[in-house]
Design an enzyme around this catalytic site. Structure first.
Site, PDB file in Angstrom:
ATOM      1  N   LYS A 165      -2.796  31.390  37.371  1.00 15.33           N
ATOM      2  CA  LYS A 165      -2.983  32.563  38.261  1.00 15.33           C
ATOM      3  C   LYS A 165      -3.194  34.050  37.330  1.00 15.33           C
ATOM      4  O   LYS A 165      -2.127  34.307  36.963  1.00 15.33           O
ATOM      5  CB  LYS A 165      -2.007  32.756  39.471  1.00 15.33           C
ATOM      6  CG  LYS A 165      -1.844  31.566  40.582  1.00 15.33           C
ATOM      7  CD  LYS A 165      -3.146  31.786  41.345  1.00 15.33           C
ATOM      8  CE  LYS A 165      -3.527  30.638  42.126  1.00 15.33           C
ATOM      9  NZ  LYS A 165      -4.799  30.379  42.631  1.00 15.33           N
ATOM     10  N   LYS A 266     -11.491  24.749  51.190  1.00 11.10           N
ATOM     11  CA  LYS A 266     -10.267  24.646  51.860  1.00 11.10           C
ATOM     12  C   LYS A 266     -10.479  24.314  53.381  1.00 11.10           C
ATOM     13  O   LYS A 266     -11.127  24.935  53.876  1.00 11.10           O
ATOM     14  CB  LYS A 266      -9.604  26.073  51.705  1.00 11.10           C
ATOM     15  CG  LYS A 266      -9.178  26.272  50.426  1.00 11.10           C
ATOM     16  CD  LYS A 266      -8.479  27.627  50.235  1.00 11.10           C
ATOM     17  CE  LYS A 266      -7.575  27.721  48.716  1.00 11.10           C
ATOM     18  NZ  LYS A 266      -8.394  28.026  47.513  1.00 11.10           N
TER      19      LYS A 266
END
Ligand code: MG
Length: 368
Positions: A165, A266
């Site tokens: 991240k 997703k």
């Protein structure tokens, strides 16, 4: 068979690591998940789940799921839950947009279809390939040293794909990528996911500074055009799009523009398993590799991810996610469990899960 009741259960999902941090200082310590139960006149029940990544990742939030189901639910009573086409058609006619609201309902209907036909969902989605699928591990944003220090533990759990991240300051992100890359072995894969956190000039500086690193760059900037600009003008790193691709139209546009090498699909971003399946099969036809997952989730979401990923041609499955191993609460028995960095879809009918009613408690919403 028809739908007689739709119930929603709210569950808090805390994290083993305390918090999950990503670009721009965004952080979640307890995820707000919603499990959806669909009851039918024949006594068969289906389950789905949606868990937004907080209210500031996609246009989705926990309370919005429940408000949306309150709005949409009455339009679905009396429909046959095993007929996914008419069900999705009705959902889209009754409520514009809000794919994340529709996702757990669609997922629960796939679970029901599997139970009624005696088939695991993975088989209904096309049929399983091989024994299992490989998983990636997201490394929450911390200092470069702390992130690099996590790699050995995750490798010991079997992970070979690591998604950093980033999306912080340029200087620190460059150090993050270098520090983690130094911990990897030859066959490991590294992805730097900025989650829309860089402006174009910042992305340009980061990718130039890591030009010699074998790393994938994921969704560097907010917006498709900005990502495309970075891709075209600043980098030849392999490139992943995620937040900007939320439907078939964007998928086709990005394909035509050569805007990505891998796409992140997703389930709730697309609106459920039915629409994620359309996207998955389109990508398979186009030869585009995929990360298959959801925004977040627990056992039910992980079961659905496993079914989708395990029915995907292995060479096109870039990676998938076992969210249930990140959270401290188990909401269902029978969900896939990570084994040496991999997981397999259930061989039981439907999603193969049995919710733990003692964990779920009473529904927060019932439409009947
Ligand atoms: Mg991403």
């Amino acid at each position: 068979m028809h739908i007689t009741r739709i119930s929603a259960y709210q569950v808090d999902l805390p994290l083993h690591e305390g918090s999950y941090n990503w670009s721009g200082g965004k952080s979640v310590s307890v995820f707000d998940s919603t499990l959806v139960r669909i009851d039918t006149d024949e006594g068969v029940t289906g389950w789905g789940e949606v868990c937004p990544l907080g209210p500031f990742y996609l246009p989705a939030y926990g309370q919005g799921v429940r408000a949306g189901i309150q709005e949409l639910g009455p339009h679905l009573l009396g429909l046959d839950p095993t007929r996914l086409g008419p069900l999705n058609h009705r959902m889209d006619a009754a409520l514009k947009g809000h794919p994340y609201v529709k996702s757990p309902i669609d997922m629960a209907c796939w679970d029901l279809l599997g139970k009624v036909t005696g088939q695991p969902v993975v088989e209904l989605l096309g049929g399983r390939f091989g024994d299992d699928v490989h998983l990636y591990r997201a490394i929450s944003q911390e200092s470069p040293e702390a992130m690099a220090g996590k790699v050995a533990g995750y490798r010991a759990e079997g992970y070979r794909r690591f998604q950093l991240k980033v999306g912080g300051t340029v200087e620190e992100d460059i150090r993050r990528i270098h520090a983690v890359a130094a911990e990897l072995e030859e066959s490991d894969i590294l992805i730097a996911d900025a989650n829309t956190g860089w402006l174009r000039h910042e992305a340009a500086r980061v990718v130039r500074a890591v030009a010699d690193v074998d790393v994938y760059i994921e969704q560097p900037c907010e917006g498709y055009e900005a990502c495309l600009s970075v891709r075209r003008h600043h980098t030849d790193h392999p490139f992943v799009l995620d937040e900007s691709v939320d439907g078939l139209d964007m998928l086709l546009r990005a394909h035509a523009d050569h805007a990505m090498d891998v796409v992140n699909i997703k389930i709730s971003k697309f609106g459920g398993l039915t629409k994620a399946l359309q996207a998955r099969d389109l990508c398979a036809s186009l030869g585009t590799a995929m990360t298959l997952e959801d925004s977040w989730g627990g056992d039910v979401t992980t079961a659905a991810i496993a079914a989708l990923a395990h029915s995907t041609p292995p060479e096109l499955l870039f990676t998938a996610t076992d969210f249930n191993s990140y959270v401290t609460v188990s909401t269902a028995e029978g969900a896939p469990q990570r084994e040496n960095g991999r997981m397999a879809a259930s061989t039981a009918p439907g999603l193969g899960i049995e919710p733990r009613m003692d964990v779920l408690g009473d529904p927060v919403l019932v439409v009947e």
